[in-house]
Design a protein around this motif. Sequence first.
Motif, mmCIF file in Angstrom:
data_model
loop_
_atom_site.group_PDB
_atom_site.id
_atom_site.type_symbol
_atom_site.label_atom_id
_atom_site.label_comp_id
_atom_site.label_asym_id
_atom_site.label_seq_id
_atom_site.Cartn_x
_atom_site.Cartn_y
_atom_site.Cartn_z
ATOM 1 N N ARG A 31 0.828 -1.198 0.000
ATOM 2 C CA ARG A 31 0.000 0.000 0.000
ATOM 3 C C ARG A 31 0.865 1.251 0.000
ATOM 4 O O ARG A 31 1.915 1.303 0.648
ATOM 5 C CB ARG A 31 -0.903 0.006 1.239
ATOM 6 N N LEU A 32 0.420 2.274 -0.714
ATOM 7 C CA LEU A 32 1.082 3.575 -0.747
ATOM 8 C C LEU A 32 0.144 4.603 -0.132
ATOM 9 O O LEU A 32 -0.985 4.784 -0.599
ATOM 10 C CB LEU A 32 1.416 3.968 -2.184
ATOM 11 N N GLY A 33 0.592 5.270 0.946
ATOM 12 C CA GLY A 33 -0.248 6.241 1.637
ATOM 13 C C GLY A 33 0.465 7.559 1.864
ATOM 14 O O GLY A 33 1.700 7.617 1.860
ATOM 15 N N PHE A 34 -0.319 8.620 2.072
ATOM 16 C CA PHE A 34 0.225 9.960 2.276
ATOM 17 C C PHE A 34 -0.458 10.636 3.454
ATOM 18 O O PHE A 34 -1.654 10.454 3.697
ATOM 19 C CB PHE A 34 0.024 10.817 1.024
ATOM 20 N N MET A 61 -1.431 6.803 -6.738
ATOM 21 C CA MET A 61 -2.191 7.570 -5.757
ATOM 22 C C MET A 61 -2.281 9.008 -6.241
ATOM 23 O O MET A 61 -1.365 9.529 -6.886
ATOM 24 C CB MET A 61 -1.510 7.505 -4.386
ATOM 25 N N SER A 65 -4.196 14.153 0.983
ATOM 26 C CA SER A 65 -3.530 13.281 1.945
ATOM 27 C C SER A 65 -4.367 13.209 3.216
ATOM 28 O O SER A 65 -5.314 13.979 3.404
ATOM 29 C CB SER A 65 -2.142 13.836 2.276
ATOM 30 N N LYS A 88 -3.664 8.383 3.847
ATOM 31 C CA LYS A 88 -4.703 8.125 2.847
ATOM 32 C C LYS A 88 -4.030 7.592 1.596
ATOM 33 O O LYS A 88 -3.065 8.182 1.105
ATOM 34 C CB LYS A 88 -5.483 9.401 2.526
ATOM 35 N N GLY A 89 -4.504 6.470 1.095
ATOM 36 C CA GLY A 89 -3.817 5.901 -0.053
ATOM 37 C C GLY A 89 -4.545 4.749 -0.687
ATOM 38 O O GLY A 89 -5.742 4.559 -0.485
ATOM 39 N N LYS A 90 -3.779 3.944 -1.431
ATOM 40 C CA LYS A 90 -4.332 2.820 -2.179
ATOM 41 C C LYS A 90 -3.321 1.670 -2.193
ATOM 42 O O LYS A 90 -2.115 1.883 -2.058
ATOM 43 C CB LYS A 90 -4.622 3.221 -3.637
ATOM 44 N N VAL A 151 4.448 4.864 3.732
ATOM 45 C CA VAL A 151 3.724 6.086 4.074
ATOM 46 C C VAL A 151 4.653 7.273 3.874
ATOM 47 O O VAL A 151 5.791 7.267 4.372
ATOM 48 C CB VAL A 151 3.220 6.050 5.527
#
Length: 217
Positions: A31-34, A61, A65, A88-90, A151
């Motif tokens: 997962r990639l989140g910000f 993404m 964020s 917040k990510g995907k 993240v």
Amino acid sequence: MNSVLRIVTTLLLLSGCTAANSASLPYDAWRLGFSSPNYMEVWIETADVIDMQGIVYRRAMSGVSAIQTPPNNSGDPRGWPLRPGWGKGKYVTGADLPKKIFVRWQSLVEPQTYKMSIDIRDSTREIMRKGEKTFCAADGKWITGYRKAIVIGLAPGGIAKVWATGPCLTPIEITRVQAEVDPRGPYEGKAGGEYDSLSDESKAYVEKFGVPYGSWK
């Protein structure tokens, strides 16, 4: 080759690539989140990923964020959290672990547009592959957890900090990156230099206290 057979062959090849790409992961997808500090709103134009197979995932993404904007200036944007969340990510479904991540985003409190490239080292991928026994207080169970999330914290001045984290596991700081200004401005110069407006809460905080540059080490 007729058109139906060509389509079937293409689909089989694509599914084979997806299986090969994710074969090195001990879980379905990473997962990639910000996230961004309180009130320091950002808009992520795009986050593109190159995985270890050299495949590019455009706009893995985009958008806002994770951020908190408490009313009455009751939040504190200074510094980074001790335990950053997932942001917040995907999930980057079908991808192998990342080799590079490219991000272009707008820091709305300045306002300014930044771009950067993050190199993901072998040591980070080893962290993401390694299972770790951990106790999850939420459901009272011991699990084998994985740090299957990258993240990225985005702060004014083009500061970015990167962690690897996972459910019920302590985040591990990976790197800190100083992004460069994109002189084209928002949307690669296609927005006429116009930025989105801040929320009322963020605007009130910045007008009273300013932007705490230098606090995001």
